[in-house]
Design a protein around this motif. Structure first.
Motif, PDB file in Angstrom:
ATOM      1  N   LEU A 172       0.853  -1.188   0.000  1.00 31.96           N
ATOM      2  CA  LEU A 172       0.000   0.000   0.000  1.00 31.96           C
ATOM      3  C   LEU A 172       0.886   1.233   0.000  1.00 31.96           C
ATOM      4  O   LEU A 172       1.825   1.327   0.788  1.00 31.96           O
ATOM      5  CB  LEU A 172      -0.910   0.040   1.227  1.00 31.96           C
ATOM      6  CG  LEU A 172      -2.078  -0.931   1.320  1.00 31.96           C
ATOM      7  CD1 LEU A 172      -1.617  -2.241   1.930  1.00 31.96           C
ATOM      8  CD2 LEU A 172      -3.191  -0.342   2.162  1.00 31.96           C
ATOM      9  N   ASP A 173       0.556   2.176  -0.870  1.00 34.84           N
ATOM     10  CA  ASP A 173       1.302   3.428  -0.965  1.00 34.84           C
ATOM     11  C   ASP A 173       0.332   4.598  -0.984  1.00 34.84           C
ATOM     12  O   ASP A 173      -0.827   4.452  -1.395  1.00 34.84           O
ATOM     13  CB  ASP A 173       2.141   3.460  -2.247  1.00 34.84           C
ATOM     14  CG  ASP A 173       3.229   2.412  -2.264  1.00 34.84           C
ATOM     15  OD1 ASP A 173       4.043   2.390  -1.333  1.00 34.84           O
ATOM     16  OD2 ASP A 173       3.263   1.607  -3.228  1.00 34.84           O
ATOM     17  N   PRO A 174       0.785   5.772  -0.581  1.00 35.31           N
ATOM     18  CA  PRO A 174      -0.050   6.975  -0.715  1.00 35.31           C
ATOM     19  C   PRO A 174      -0.385   7.225  -2.189  1.00 35.31           C
ATOM     20  O   PRO A 174       0.305   6.726  -3.093  1.00 35.31           O
ATOM     21  CB  PRO A 174       0.836   8.085  -0.151  1.00 35.31           C
ATOM     22  CG  PRO A 174       1.797   7.389   0.758  1.00 35.31           C
ATOM     23  CD  PRO A 174       2.057   6.065   0.116  1.00 35.31           C
ATOM     24  N   ASP A 175      -1.421   8.011  -2.413  1.00 38.84           N
ATOM     25  CA  ASP A 175      -1.860   8.273  -3.787  1.00 38.84           C
ATOM     26  C   ASP A 175      -0.779   8.933  -4.633  1.00 38.84           C
ATOM     27  O   ASP A 175      -0.730   8.733  -5.859  1.00 38.84           O
ATOM     28  CB  ASP A 175      -3.111   9.162  -3.786  1.00 38.84           C
ATOM     29  CG  ASP A 175      -4.332   8.432  -3.261  1.00 38.84           C
ATOM     30  OD1 ASP A 175      -4.306   7.178  -3.265  1.00 38.84           O
ATOM     31  OD2 ASP A 175      -5.297   9.110  -2.837  1.00 38.84           O
ATOM     32  N   ASP A 176       0.093   9.720  -3.997  1.00 38.72           N
ATOM     33  CA  ASP A 176       1.122  10.418  -4.769  1.00 38.72           C
ATOM     34  C   ASP A 176       2.399   9.610  -4.927  1.00 38.72           C
ATOM     35  O   ASP A 176       3.427  10.122  -5.360  1.00 38.72           O
ATOM     36  CB  ASP A 176       1.439  11.773  -4.140  1.00 38.72           C
ATOM     37  CG  ASP A 176       1.890  11.654  -2.684  1.00 38.72           C
ATOM     38  OD1 ASP A 176       1.889  10.528  -2.145  1.00 38.72           O
ATOM     39  OD2 ASP A 176       2.244  12.685  -2.096  1.00 38.72           O
ATOM     40  N   GLY A 177       2.356   8.330  -4.589  1.00 37.11           N
ATOM     41  CA  GLY A 177       3.492   7.453  -4.811  1.00 37.11           C
ATOM     42  C   GLY A 177       4.115   6.945  -3.527  1.00 37.11           C
ATOM     43  O   GLY A 177       3.719   7.353  -2.423  1.00 37.11           O
ATOM     44  N   PRO A 178       5.100   6.047  -3.647  1.00 35.12           N
ATOM     45  CA  PRO A 178       5.729   5.462  -2.460  1.00 35.12           C
ATOM     46  C   PRO A 178       6.308   6.517  -1.523  1.00 35.12           C
ATOM     47  O   PRO A 178       6.837   7.534  -1.957  1.00 35.12           O
ATOM     48  CB  PRO A 178       6.845   4.588  -3.058  1.00 35.12           C
ATOM     49  CG  PRO A 178       6.356   4.254  -4.431  1.00 35.12           C
ATOM     50  CD  PRO A 178       5.633   5.483  -4.898  1.00 35.12           C
ATOM     51  N   SER A 179       6.170   6.263  -0.251  1.00 34.53           N
ATOM     52  CA  SER A 179       6.670   7.175   0.783  1.00 34.53           C
ATOM     53  C   SER A 179       8.129   6.859   1.107  1.00 34.53           C
ATOM     54  O   SER A 179       8.575   5.715   0.955  1.00 34.53           O
ATOM     55  CB  SER A 179       5.821   7.025   2.051  1.00 34.53           C
ATOM     56  OG  SER A 179       6.401   7.692   3.148  1.00 34.53           O
ATOM     57  N   PRO A 180       8.889   7.847   1.576  1.00 34.90           N
ATOM     58  CA  PRO A 180      10.237   7.548   2.063  1.00 34.90           C
ATOM     59  C   PRO A 180      10.219   6.687   3.324  1.00 34.90           C
ATOM     60  O   PRO A 180      11.234   6.095   3.684  1.00 34.90           O
ATOM     61  CB  PRO A 180      10.830   8.934   2.336  1.00 34.90           C
ATOM     62  CG  PRO A 180       9.658   9.833   2.524  1.00 34.90           C
ATOM     63  CD  PRO A 180       8.597   9.297   1.616  1.00 34.90           C
ATOM     64  N   VAL A 181       9.069   6.629   3.992  1.00 34.76           N
ATOM     65  CA  VAL A 181       8.900   5.753   5.149  1.00 34.76           C
ATOM     66  C   VAL A 181       8.151   4.510   4.694  1.00 34.76           C
ATOM     67  O   VAL A 181       6.970   4.570   4.366  1.00 34.76           O
ATOM     68  CB  VAL A 181       8.119   6.455   6.282  1.00 34.76           C
ATOM     69  CG1 VAL A 181       7.899   5.492   7.452  1.00 34.76           C
ATOM     70  CG2 VAL A 181       8.849   7.695   6.746  1.00 34.76           C
TER      71      VAL A 181
END
Length: 255
Positions: free
Chosen positions: A138-147
């Protein structure tokens, strides 16, 4: 409990298997009468091994050989003890969000998150992190998170297929930290034990996220301040009830 026993217990029950350096260092301190005398002069609640070792790190006592470390400790003790007196052990592990997400994602949004014992509020950003549950991603809508939080599951865990929508982030702490403040970030970093490089990297990335969009964190006792935070949450947001008598639904994330 005497400082010698505290450091021995810390070495054997907590640091062993988690931080080889802290394991060895705590054992050495536990039999060093001169260093123990310095620690014993502090109030009892300020003799915690993790607090002392973190205070030493931010004040330049970082040598690996214990013979050199104890010299640094004694030379810098005035600054180290001052840090221990004004700081608390406020680890802020963003990884906890991985265990909260399955519940949060099932609630109707948008959500208002209120955390007690919030530290710098890093656990208030479950919608800004990426998750890896076994084979699910699962990733945020704006793309993979640094966390990126990796979590192995057992049993029938309701893995969500989306991240929650968070409209409001707030918290209460006896001594709040600011993710945008360099000294507070240094302190949070010092509380990560040597050798736990993944945790340190995760902490720093989570601090960047929180600093860019700071939560509302107030100073005080949760019994005195949390009610006002709940009532300040946006009316249209979902919160989950945890105290009888409150009219709106409230969700409180505990550290």
């Amino acid at each position: 409990m005497e400082p010698a026993q505290r450091f021995r217990d810390f070495a054997l029950l907590e640091a062993r298997g988690n931080s080889p350096l802290y394991h060895r260092r705590a054992l050495d301190i536990s039999v060093d009468a001169e260093v123990l005398a310095l620690i014993a002069a502090l109030p009892a609640d300020k003799q915690q091994p993790n607090l002392i070792l973190a205070a030493a790190r931010v004040n330049g006592a970082t040598a690996v050989p214990y013979s050199e470390f104890r010299d640094q400790l004694r030379e810098n003790w005035s600054a180290i003890s001052a840090t221990a007196l004004c700081r608390r052990t406020q680890t802020n592990e963003a990884g906890r969000a991985a265990t909260l997400l399955p519940v949060l994602a099932r609630l109707p949004g948008p959500l208002s998150l209120i955390e007690v014992g919030a530290s710098a509020g890093l656990c208030l950003y479950p919608d800004r992190f990426s998750y890896r549950y076994d084979t699910a991603a699962l990733d945020p809508d704006d793309g993979p998170s640094p966390v990126v939080l990796t979590c192995r599951t057992t049993g029938a865990v309701p893995i969500p297929d989306r991240l929650p929508l968070v409209a409001h982030r707030a918290g209460v702490d006896l001594n709040p930290l600011d993710a945008g403040d360099s000294e507070d970030r240094q302190w949070l970093s010092a509380l990560v034990w040597p050798g736990q490089d993944d945790r340190l990297s995760r902490l720093r990335s989570a601090c960047e996220i929180a600093a860019a969009d700071p939560p509302t964190i107030v100073t005080g006792d949760l019994n005195e301040r949390v009610s006002e935070l709940v009532h300040a949450a946006p009316r249209e947001s979902t919160v989950d009830k945890f105290r009888k008598g409150w009219q709106r639904r409230k969700l409180v994330l505990c550290p």
